[in-house]
Design a protein around this motif. Structure first.
Motif, mmCIF file in Angstrom:
data_model
loop_
_atom_site.group_PDB
_atom_site.id
_atom_site.type_symbol
_atom_site.label_atom_id
_atom_site.label_comp_id
_atom_site.label_asym_id
_atom_site.label_seq_id
_atom_site.Cartn_x
_atom_site.Cartn_y
_atom_site.Cartn_z
ATOM 1 N N TYR A 190 0.799 -1.228 0.000
ATOM 2 C CA TYR A 190 0.000 0.000 0.000
ATOM 3 C C TYR A 190 0.832 1.280 0.000
ATOM 4 O O TYR A 190 0.329 2.360 -0.295
ATOM 5 C CB TYR A 190 -0.928 0.024 1.227
ATOM 6 N N TYR A 191 2.112 1.197 0.363
ATOM 7 C CA TYR A 191 2.891 2.413 0.553
ATOM 8 C C TYR A 191 3.316 3.036 -0.773
ATOM 9 O O TYR A 191 3.696 2.341 -1.719
ATOM 10 C CB TYR A 191 4.155 2.132 1.389
ATOM 11 N N ARG A 192 3.268 4.367 -0.811
ATOM 12 C CA ARG A 192 3.829 5.112 -1.924
ATOM 13 C C ARG A 192 5.340 5.198 -1.734
ATOM 14 O O ARG A 192 5.803 5.603 -0.676
ATOM 15 C CB ARG A 192 3.225 6.528 -1.967
ATOM 16 N N ARG A 193 6.099 4.808 -2.739
ATOM 17 C CA ARG A 193 7.556 4.809 -2.632
ATOM 18 C C ARG A 193 8.128 6.080 -3.248
ATOM 19 O O ARG A 193 7.660 6.532 -4.295
ATOM 20 C CB ARG A 193 8.178 3.595 -3.338
ATOM 21 N N THR A 194 9.148 6.628 -2.629
ATOM 22 C CA THR A 194 9.826 7.794 -3.186
ATOM 23 C C THR A 194 11.000 7.334 -4.039
ATOM 24 O O THR A 194 11.643 6.324 -3.764
ATOM 25 C CB THR A 194 10.345 8.714 -2.069
ATOM 26 N N ARG A 195 11.282 8.103 -5.061
ATOM 27 C CA ARG A 195 12.361 7.757 -5.987
ATOM 28 C C ARG A 195 13.713 8.126 -5.372
ATOM 29 O O ARG A 195 13.887 9.215 -4.846
ATOM 30 C CB ARG A 195 12.151 8.515 -7.302
ATOM 31 N N ILE A 196 14.674 7.216 -5.455
ATOM 32 C CA ILE A 196 16.010 7.462 -4.929
ATOM 33 C C ILE A 196 16.817 8.233 -5.970
ATOM 34 O O ILE A 196 16.899 7.837 -7.129
ATOM 35 C CB ILE A 196 16.720 6.132 -4.589
ATOM 36 N N LYS A 197 17.419 9.345 -5.564
ATOM 37 C CA LYS A 197 18.143 10.207 -6.493
ATOM 38 C C LYS A 197 19.623 10.334 -6.146
ATOM 39 O O LYS A 197 20.301 11.214 -6.642
ATOM 40 C CB LYS A 197 17.505 11.599 -6.503
ATOM 41 N N GLY A 198 20.140 9.468 -5.302
ATOM 42 C CA GLY A 198 21.540 9.583 -4.919
ATOM 43 C C GLY A 198 21.704 10.519 -3.748
ATOM 44 O O GLY A 198 20.768 11.206 -3.330
ATOM 45 N N SER A 199 22.897 10.573 -3.220
ATOM 46 C CA SER A 199 23.143 11.367 -2.019
ATOM 47 C C SER A 199 23.082 12.862 -2.298
ATOM 48 O O SER A 199 23.831 13.367 -3.146
ATOM 49 C CB SER A 199 24.514 11.016 -1.438
ATOM 50 N N PRO A 200 22.200 13.599 -1.611
ATOM 51 C CA PRO A 200 22.158 15.058 -1.774
ATOM 52 C C PRO A 200 23.406 15.719 -1.207
ATOM 53 O O PRO A 200 23.755 16.828 -1.586
ATOM 54 C CB PRO A 200 20.901 15.463 -0.986
ATOM 55 N N PHE A 201 24.090 15.030 -0.294
ATOM 56 C CA PHE A 201 25.290 15.618 0.308
ATOM 57 C C PHE A 201 26.455 15.628 -0.681
ATOM 58 O O PHE A 201 27.343 16.458 -0.587
ATOM 59 C CB PHE A 201 25.658 14.860 1.584
ATOM 60 N N THR A 202 26.423 14.688 -1.635
ATOM 61 C CA THR A 202 27.451 14.710 -2.679
ATOM 62 C C THR A 202 27.302 15.951 -3.542
ATOM 63 O O THR A 202 28.293 16.614 -3.872
ATOM 64 C CB THR A 202 27.343 13.450 -3.558
ATOM 65 N N SER A 203 26.060 16.285 -3.895
ATOM 66 C CA SER A 203 25.842 17.477 -4.724
ATOM 67 C C SER A 203 26.228 18.750 -3.969
ATOM 68 O O SER A 203 26.743 19.698 -4.564
ATOM 69 C CB SER A 203 24.375 17.555 -5.172
ATOM 70 N N MET A 204 26.025 18.758 -2.644
ATOM 71 C CA MET A 204 26.422 19.923 -1.863
ATOM 72 C C MET A 204 27.943 20.056 -1.823
ATOM 73 O O MET A 204 28.479 21.162 -1.912
ATOM 74 C CB MET A 204 25.859 19.809 -0.448
ATOM 75 N N ALA A 205 28.614 18.918 -1.691
ATOM 76 C CA ALA A 205 30.080 18.951 -1.727
ATOM 77 C C ALA A 205 30.567 19.453 -3.076
ATOM 78 O O ALA A 205 31.549 20.211 -3.167
ATOM 79 C CB ALA A 205 30.634 17.558 -1.439
ATOM 80 N N ARG A 206 29.880 19.062 -4.152
ATOM 81 C CA ARG A 206 30.253 19.527 -5.493
ATOM 82 C C ARG A 206 30.107 21.036 -5.617
ATOM 83 O O ARG A 206 30.924 21.701 -6.266
ATOM 84 C CB ARG A 206 29.381 18.834 -6.538
ATOM 85 N N VAL A 207 29.054 21.598 -4.990
ATOM 86 C CA VAL A 207 28.859 23.051 -5.031
ATOM 87 C C VAL A 207 30.045 23.764 -4.383
ATOM 88 O O VAL A 207 30.576 24.747 -4.922
ATOM 89 C CB VAL A 207 27.533 23.451 -4.333
ATOM 90 N N ILE A 208 30.464 23.270 -3.231
ATOM 91 C CA ILE A 208 31.584 23.903 -2.521
ATOM 92 C C ILE A 208 32.869 23.808 -3.342
ATOM 93 O O ILE A 208 33.595 24.796 -3.515
ATOM 94 C CB ILE A 208 31.769 23.248 -1.137
ATOM 95 N N VAL A 209 33.139 22.607 -3.881
ATOM 96 C CA VAL A 209 34.365 22.416 -4.667
ATOM 97 C C VAL A 209 34.332 23.275 -5.926
ATOM 98 O O VAL A 209 35.323 23.940 -6.277
ATOM 99 C CB VAL A 209 34.538 20.925 -5.032
ATOM 100 N N ALA A 210 33.194 23.281 -6.641
ATOM 101 C CA ALA A 210 33.091 24.058 -7.884
ATOM 102 C C ALA A 210 33.240 25.549 -7.621
ATOM 103 O O ALA A 210 33.886 26.270 -8.403
ATOM 104 C CB ALA A 210 31.757 23.769 -8.566
ATOM 105 N N SER A 211 32.662 26.036 -6.532
ATOM 106 C CA SER A 211 32.774 27.475 -6.225
ATOM 107 C C SER A 211 34.216 27.842 -5.872
ATOM 108 O O SER A 211 34.670 28.949 -6.202
ATOM 109 C CB SER A 211 31.828 27.845 -5.084
ATOM 110 N N LEU A 212 34.950 26.940 -5.248
ATOM 111 C CA LEU A 212 36.362 27.205 -4.941
ATOM 112 C C LEU A 212 37.200 27.202 -6.219
ATOM 113 O O LEU A 212 38.112 28.032 -6.381
ATOM 114 C CB LEU A 212 36.896 26.154 -3.969
#
Length: 527
Positions: A190-212
């Motif tokens: 019966y449960y609605r499942r959410t789609r897995i999109k990978g770690s959001p923390f990886t994308s945040m780390a990418r933002v920091i690295v790219a901005s540097l």
């Protein structure tokens, strides 16, 4: 219910069956509560990033069942406990390393089980609804049922542990965990499942690295200079400029030669990020000050919960000739007050305010009310402990840690009721605020932040107790010779200062969000 039955009486279990001294038991209890509270954050990250909430909840429920079986063994098998203290003796044989290993192994598994169930279940439930108001109602009633189940654990199971046997009490916890696993699996289809999109923390780390990497570039005033793709290089219909706050991060979304492929997809993921990823990280950064301002609430609650059990052990707990209130059941007052207050707020008070005055308290306003009630609870605890200490000193009983103070334990109900009432305001307020403000990719992590707040609060409470013991004479091992009232007064003052800090953070957060929104709308219109 199983967790409540095991944890709420752990201080008594440590003192009576593992020969641990009272203040040491309170500190160990704080660490255990911290572990069972921080684990849900890691469970939320695993749920958001890799496995989905349902799989994590099922696995963790099974682990919880194993942990309760291990607790049952520590109570049922004589060799897993040290020998009991001799009557009237203050020198007792401590538990061996092997005995402690089994006990703390059960605690570790209990923490893992709690990590994957408590807040993941909340996020999984909220995912079944599309409307925000429905989600808010679900959060309230989830907490009501959480309180009710905790009340059953803190009363029925704790009573069994104290008056029947610890093996039977832990056995009931194991049975409750087994029922939880079966019930969860029955709802599988019966449960609605959410789609897995990978770690959001990886994308945040990418933002920091790219901005540097692009720190020498100048920010652009044209939205077309930024990367807005929402998937496979597809651009949104109306690209907008990144917000001005934390503008140094905007460079991560600036498109330079070689950053993108011919089809518009990202060629160098650690050099180019989307505007959405940049804004998600900014949201997290903006929330951090508000998040830190709510940690001290848990510090007060944790200290009160542990000390109140020690106080209760020295007070008159008899209600009748045949029944005495278990010391570990006092927390039920906070749980009951919380459940009743949540029900009234959701079904009567909030609708009445909306209907009569057009007022619907925001999550931040509810958190603020909870902070004030937290201060009041600490003041009440200080006054009641002052009275208990005065009675002890009046009877010249400060040298006898086993002396029962002729003062009804019901005096402790007032501060616990204030604590429960405060929780009815600030915990649902925090959950609603984080769930609404966090990016979609961090919904489970948003509710998991509450777990981290609780965990840090318990750890800080343990550290505060340790610091007070090292720097003052307020907390000797003999609770009847202590000055716990001074600890409560200290917490009351610090809680009042923390309330001022919360107000400042809330105003700055709302101001920054308003400025970002206005600037973004103006510049989008100009473009």
């Amino acid at each position: 219910m199983a967790l409540s039955g095991a944890v709420n009486n752990i201080i008594v279990y440590l003192i009576q069956h593992f020969n641990v001294k009272s203040i040491d038991a309170a500190q160990i209890s704080g660490i255990i509560n911290g572990c069972t509270s921080v684990a849900p954050l890691f469970g939320a990250i695993l749920s958001d990033s890799y496995f989905g909430s349902f799989r994590v909840v099922v696995f963790s429920s099974v682990v919880s069942l194993i942990s309760m079986l291990m607790f049952t063994l520590t109570a049922a098998v004589p060799g897993l406990q040290p020998p009991p203290c001799a009557p009237g003796s203050t020198e007792c044989q401590p538990a061996s390393l092997g005995q402690l290993a089994v006990l703390y192994g059960a605690v570790a598994l209990m923490s893992i089980g709690t990590g994957g169930t408590r807040f993941n279940s909340m996020a999984m439930g909220a995912n079944q609804f599309d409307d925000q108001q429905d989600q808010n109602v679900f959060f309230n009633w989830y907490l009501v049922l959480l309180s009710i189940s905790s009340i059953l654990g803190a009363t029925v199971i704790v009573y069994i542990e104290d008056n029947v046997s610890w093996a039977t009490g832990f056995g009931v916890c194991a049975a409750a965990s087994a029922v939880a696993v079966i019930t969860l699996l029955l709802g599988f289809r019966y449960y609605r499942r959410t789609r897995i999109k990978g770690s959001p923390f990886t994308s945040m780390a990418r933002v920091i690295v790219a901005s540097l990497k692009k720190r020498k570039l100048e920010p652009a005033n044209d939205s077309s200079a930024y990367y807005h793709a929402i998937g496979n290089g597809v651009q949104p219909v109306t690209p907008v400029l990144p917000t001005k706050s934390f503008s140094f991060l905007n460079r991560a979304a600036l498109v330079t030669d070689g950053d993108a492929n011919g089809d518009g997809s990202i060629a160098k993921p650690w050099r180019l990020c989307t505007v959405r990823q940049v804004e998600d990280l900014k949201t997290l950064i903006r929330i951090i000050p508000l998040w830190t301002s709510t940690i001290f609430i848990t510090v007060c609650i944790a200290t009160q919960m542990n000390f109140s059990i020690l106080q209760a052990l020295t007070m008159d707990r008899a209600v009748s000739r045949r029944f005495s209130i278990p010391a570990g059941s006092l927390v039920v007052i906070a749980l009951a007050a919380n459940a009743v207050a949540l029900s009234l707020l959701d079904r009567a008070i909030y609708p009445a305010l909306q209907r009569l005055a057009g007022i619907n308290p925001t999550p931040l306003q509810r958190i603020g009310v909870g902070c004030l009630l937290n201060v009041a609870s600490m003041v009440a605890s200080a006054l009641i402990e002052k009275r208990r200490g005065d009675i002890v000193r009046a009877h010249h009983a400060t040298d006898d840690p086993r002396w029962t103070v002729p003062m009804p334990v019901l005096w402790l109900l007032l501060p616990f009721a204030l604590t429960g009432l405060g929780e009815a305001f600030h915990f649902p307020g925090q959950i609603a605020f984080y769930y609404q403000e966090f990016p979609k990719s961090l919904k489970s992590t948003a509710t998991g932040l509450i777990a981290l707040i609780i965990a840090i609060g318990f750890y800080i409470s343990t550290a505060v107790i340790h610091l007070v013991r090292r720097t003052t004479t307020w907390l000797p091992d003999n609770i009847n010779n202590s000055r716990i009232d001074k600890v409560y007064w200290l917490l009351a003052v610090l809680a009042a200062i923390n309330y001022g800090y919360f107000i400042l953070c809330a105003k700055l957060y709302k101001l920054q969000c308003r400025v970002d929104k206005n600037l973004n709308q103006q510049k989008t219109g100009n473009n």
